[in-house]
Design a protein around this motif. Sequence first.
Motif, PDB file in Angstrom:
ATOM      1  N   ILE A   1       0.861  -1.184   0.000  1.00  0.00           N
ATOM      2  CA  ILE A   1       0.000   0.000   0.000  1.00  0.00           C
ATOM      3  C   ILE A   1       0.899   1.237   0.000  1.00  0.00           C
ATOM      4  O   ILE A   1       1.524   1.546   1.021  1.00  0.00           O
ATOM      5  CB  ILE A   1      -0.939   0.015   1.221  1.00  0.00           C
ATOM      6  CG1 ILE A   1      -1.821  -1.234   1.225  1.00  0.00           C
ATOM      7  CG2 ILE A   1      -1.795   1.289   1.215  1.00  0.00           C
ATOM      8  CD1 ILE A   1      -2.665  -1.400   2.475  1.00  0.00           C
TER       9      ILE A   1
ATOM     10  N   SER B   1      -2.186   5.423  -2.391  1.00  0.00           N
ATOM     11  CA  SER B   1      -3.476   4.743  -2.282  1.00  0.00           C
ATOM     12  C   SER B   1      -3.736   4.356  -0.831  1.00  0.00           C
ATOM     13  O   SER B   1      -2.837   4.371   0.003  1.00  0.00           O
ATOM     14  CB  SER B   1      -3.461   3.484  -3.156  1.00  0.00           C
ATOM     15  OG  SER B   1      -4.667   2.770  -3.026  1.00  0.00           O
ATOM     16  N   ILE B   2      -4.975   4.011  -0.552  1.00  0.00           N
ATOM     17  CA  ILE B   2      -5.311   3.422   0.740  1.00  0.00           C
ATOM     18  C   ILE B   2      -5.618   1.939   0.561  1.00  0.00           C
ATOM     19  O   ILE B   2      -5.894   1.243   1.512  1.00  0.00           O
ATOM     20  CB  ILE B   2      -6.506   4.139   1.403  1.00  0.00           C
ATOM     21  CG1 ILE B   2      -7.742   4.079   0.522  1.00  0.00           C
ATOM     22  CG2 ILE B   2      -6.132   5.568   1.764  1.00  0.00           C
ATOM     23  CD1 ILE B   2      -9.020   4.531   1.187  1.00  0.00           C
ATOM     24  N   LYS B   3      -5.542   1.481  -0.696  1.00  0.00           N
ATOM     25  CA  LYS B   3      -5.817   0.076  -1.006  1.00  0.00           C
ATOM     26  C   LYS B   3      -4.528  -0.617  -1.430  1.00  0.00           C
ATOM     27  O   LYS B   3      -3.619   0.024  -1.965  1.00  0.00           O
ATOM     28  CB  LYS B   3      -6.806  -0.028  -2.164  1.00  0.00           C
ATOM     29  CG  LYS B   3      -8.169   0.541  -1.886  1.00  0.00           C
ATOM     30  CD  LYS B   3      -9.074   0.198  -3.046  1.00  0.00           C
ATOM     31  CE  LYS B   3      -9.841   1.388  -3.514  1.00  0.00           C
ATOM     32  NZ  LYS B   3     -10.606   1.146  -4.707  1.00  0.00           N
ATOM     33  N   PRO B   4      -4.471  -1.931  -1.228  1.00  0.00           N
ATOM     34  CA  PRO B   4      -3.308  -2.676  -1.732  1.00  0.00           C
ATOM     35  C   PRO B   4      -3.175  -2.504  -3.245  1.00  0.00           C
ATOM     36  O   PRO B   4      -4.173  -2.428  -3.960  1.00  0.00           O
ATOM     37  CB  PRO B   4      -3.629  -4.130  -1.380  1.00  0.00           C
ATOM     38  CG  PRO B   4      -4.629  -4.048  -0.283  1.00  0.00           C
ATOM     39  CD  PRO B   4      -5.420  -2.794  -0.546  1.00  0.00           C
ATOM     40  N   THR B   5      -1.951  -2.414  -3.680  1.00  0.00           N
ATOM     41  CA  THR B   5      -1.662  -2.263  -5.096  1.00  0.00           C
ATOM     42  C   THR B   5      -0.580  -3.260  -5.483  1.00  0.00           C
ATOM     43  O   THR B   5       0.090  -3.827  -4.621  1.00  0.00           O
ATOM     44  CB  THR B   5      -1.231  -0.817  -5.414  1.00  0.00           C
ATOM     45  OG1 THR B   5      -1.132  -0.642  -6.816  1.00  0.00           O
ATOM     46  CG2 THR B   5       0.094  -0.481  -4.767  1.00  0.00           C
TER      47      THR B   5
ATOM     48  N   THR C   1      -2.361  -3.858 -10.285  1.00  0.00           N
ATOM     49  CA  THR C   1      -3.675  -3.348  -9.895  1.00  0.00           C
ATOM     50  C   THR C   1      -3.635  -1.863  -9.558  1.00  0.00           C
ATOM     51  O   THR C   1      -4.459  -1.397  -8.804  1.00  0.00           O
ATOM     52  CB  THR C   1      -4.228  -4.129  -8.681  1.00  0.00           C
ATOM     53  OG1 THR C   1      -3.288  -4.024  -7.610  1.00  0.00           O
ATOM     54  CG2 THR C   1      -4.478  -5.565  -9.015  1.00  0.00           C
ATOM     55  N   TRP C   2      -2.701  -1.097 -10.063  1.00  0.00           N
ATOM     56  CA  TRP C   2      -2.693   0.333  -9.763  1.00  0.00           C
ATOM     57  C   TRP C   2      -3.232   1.140 -10.899  1.00  0.00           C
ATOM     58  O   TRP C   2      -3.381   0.844 -11.977  1.00  0.00           O
ATOM     59  CB  TRP C   2      -1.334   0.894  -9.337  1.00  0.00           C
ATOM     60  CG  TRP C   2      -0.123   0.447 -10.053  1.00  0.00           C
ATOM     61  CD1 TRP C   2       0.492  -0.756  -9.906  1.00  0.00           C
ATOM     62  CD2 TRP C   2       0.667   1.162 -10.995  1.00  0.00           C
ATOM     63  NE1 TRP C   2       1.602  -0.829 -10.688  1.00  0.00           N
ATOM     64  CE2 TRP C   2       1.735   0.327 -11.377  1.00  0.00           C
ATOM     65  CE3 TRP C   2       0.583   2.401 -11.564  1.00  0.00           C
ATOM     66  CZ2 TRP C   2       2.693   0.711 -12.299  1.00  0.00           C
ATOM     67  CZ3 TRP C   2       1.549   2.784 -12.471  1.00  0.00           C
ATOM     68  CH2 TRP C   2       2.597   1.946 -12.832  1.00  0.00           C
TER      69      TRP C   2
END
Length: 117
Positions: free
Chosen positions: A75, A86-90, A116-117
């Motif tokens: 993250i 981000s605040i989500k896993p990438t 996934t970014w």
Amino acid sequence: MDIFQKGDLSAADQILAENFVWRNPNVPSELAHGPEGVKKIASAARDIMPDLNIKHDYTMSKGDQVLIRWTMTGIPKKDLFGIPASIKPTSAVGFDLFRIANGKIVEMWQLFGPGTW
């Protein structure tokens, strides 16, 4: 892998030649030469992405060259080499092609892109 994954900066001195060159258009030229530049990038990467995880998906070697396909996940708290904060896993996937001489890495060509970014 220990340099980035574990934050073991001393590993850079052990495996990289003094004249090491990192060939990646996203790496600033002042950091693309020698072990010290790699240490600075690894420190910044781990600061930006403390949960950084790198998995070697495939490794192949021939002569003085080693090719590694890898997947990086984490993250990012800030932008990192084109990966937005981000605040989500990438994740990102990439290839490193190393050239070895006298038991040390002298060059690395690197390409990577979004997972996934």
